[in-house]
Scaffold this motif. Structure first.
Motif, short mmCIF file in Angstrom:
data_model
loop_
_atom_site.label_atom_id
_atom_site.label_comp_id
_atom_site.label_asym_id
_atom_site.label_seq_id
_atom_site.Cartn_x
_atom_site.Cartn_y
_atom_site.Cartn_z
N LYS A 1 0.82 -1.20 0.00
CA LYS A 1 0.00 0.00 0.00
C LYS A 1 0.87 1.27 0.00
N CYS B 1 -4.19 3.66 -7.18
CA CYS B 1 -5.21 3.22 -6.23
C CYS B 1 -4.58 2.35 -5.15
N LYS C 1 -6.06 0.46 -3.13
CA LYS C 1 -6.77 -0.81 -2.97
C LYS C 1 -6.41 -1.80 -4.07
N CYS C 2 -6.33 -1.33 -5.31
CA CYS C 2 -6.17 -2.32 -6.38
C CYS C 2 -5.03 -2.03 -7.35
N CYS D 1 -10.33 5.70 -9.36
CA CYS D 1 -9.73 4.46 -9.84
C CYS D 1 -10.62 3.88 -10.93
N CYS E 1 -11.77 -0.03 -9.42
CA CYS E 1 -12.72 -0.21 -8.31
C CYS E 1 -13.60 1.01 -8.09
N ASN F 1 -13.08 3.73 -6.70
CA ASN F 1 -12.84 4.50 -5.49
C ASN F 1 -12.40 5.92 -5.86
N TYR G 1 -10.58 9.54 -4.85
CA TYR G 1 -9.55 10.09 -3.97
C TYR G 1 -9.55 11.61 -4.09
#
Ligand SMILES: [Zn+2]
Length: 158
Positions: free
Chosen positions: A18, A97, A99-100, A130, A133, A135, A137
């Motif tokens: 991360k 991202c 997360k992914c 993203c 996903c 998401n 930011y």
């Protein structure tokens, strides 16, 4: 400009992955038991392996593998930055991202109305999303906290 190196971590180093994404390095986490399959994937995608496993079946593995010694995220992150001389630049951080691992694209303010809390929408005009996903930011508290964490490690993005 040389292309950034890419990384592959075992599942125990997901937190480290991360942070590498946060500073702009393409990093995936191997979701299953680390072993031959992890090494094959690293080879296929030309990724450097970061692992805590001492028992990796390294025989016949032609790629690069680094054993991460640090026990907490701060020492692990610092260790990898030093080991690979990673550069941390303002224009490269917060571009992937967390997360992914997909690269973020900017998204117009009017398109995030339903996607962010009202107080954020009222106060912020720049957003990234993203493509994988979805998401969203924005430059908010978690970015400030992240910068504080980097500062604590003696890192000031240039
Ligand atoms: Zn994502």
């Amino acid at each position: 400009m040389t292309e950034n190196k890419k990384y592959l971590t075992d599942a125990s180093l997901a937190k480290l992955a991360k942070w590498l994404r946060l500073i702009g390095y393409d990093t995936i986490v191997f979701p299953r038991e680390a072993g031959r399959n992890l090494l094959n994937l690293a080879c296929a995608e030309k990724r450097i392996v970061l692992t805590k496993r001492r028992d990796m079946p390294e025989r016949q593995f032609s790629g690069e593998l680094y054993f991460v010694a640090g026990l907490d995220i701060e020492s692990q992150f610092k260790e990898v930055i030093d080991k690979f001389s990673l550069t941390i630049e303002k224009q490269k951080i917060f571009r992937i991202c967390l997360k992914c691992n997909a690269g973020l694209s900017s998204i117009a303010k009017e398109d995030v109305y339903d996607l962010v809390p009202p107080y954020v929408f009222a106060n912020c005009s720049e957003y990234n999303q993203c493509p994988r996903c979805r998401n969203v930011y924005w430059p908010g508290t978690h970015q400030r906290n992240a910068l504080r964490f980097l500062e604590k490690l003696g890192i000031n993005p240039q």
